[in-house]
Design a protein around this motif. Sequence first.
Motif: not given
Length: 247
Positions: A180-206
Amino acid sequence: MEIDINKLQELIDGSDNIVFFGGAGVSTESGIKDFRSVDGLYHMKFKYPPETMLSHSFYVTHKEEFFDFYKDKLLECTCGADPAKPNAAHLALAKLEEIGKLKAVITQNIDGLHQAAGSKTVYELHGSVLRNYCESCGKSFEASYLYKADGVPKCDKCGGDIKPDVVLYEEGLDNTTMTNAIMAISQADMLIIGGTSLVVYPAAGLIDYYRGKKLVLINYDATARDSVADYSIHGKIGEIFSQLKIG
Ligand code: APR
Ligand code: ZN
């Protein structure tokens, strides 16, 4: 490109398929510590490293110590005397969804504050402290039941151990939530990323599934992925979102 609140307002006004991807930094203004900031949980001293205590193998082999840490550091902010409340960031995202501009919140957080703010479509990649179940019979329990229990919380129906529905290190993420998360991101026209260091996978890879040209990174510190953002704002996300005109 570093932008200001006016450019963020313009980007949001011009989008009607926004997806938000967030982490622990979204809840710090609600009084919940994050993990990797200088004053975060992973910089505090414990008998075992926090990331060890939040692993599946530690949960299995040191259940008493796991629950001591879990109740004191992860449940206290939800079930304690002064429970955390949604802040301006959670509320702004819920409002953007209500007026039809935001389609989903994808969060690494387990505190339930997005739903408490009114967000309806929330994909919790790492589960939630609000969901707990008996490992023997599957009975569900409120977080407060675990918070009040002495030692390892036991099922009042069969006596089995109760496990929080949170993803520990060494455990897999829920497939449906990921899809569901991958579907939402792949269809988004704007992606806002907030409050994360983006170092933990697989989450950060999304975030690699995003196909648009309006990737906005709102974070207090620099992150591992600043270079891939189309726009960035370094500051407190609650303060930043409280300046937006929504609806
Ligand atoms: N506004 C904006 N950014 C903030 C704020 C704030 N008010 N407070 C903190 N931050 C930023 C910090 O600068 C930091 O870069 O949020 C980021 C939080 O990073 P982490 O503590 O690493 O949290 P997170 O990215 O969510 O961690 C991911 O790691 O331990 C696991 O499962 C745990 O879900 C967690 C995952
Ligand atoms: Zn049971």
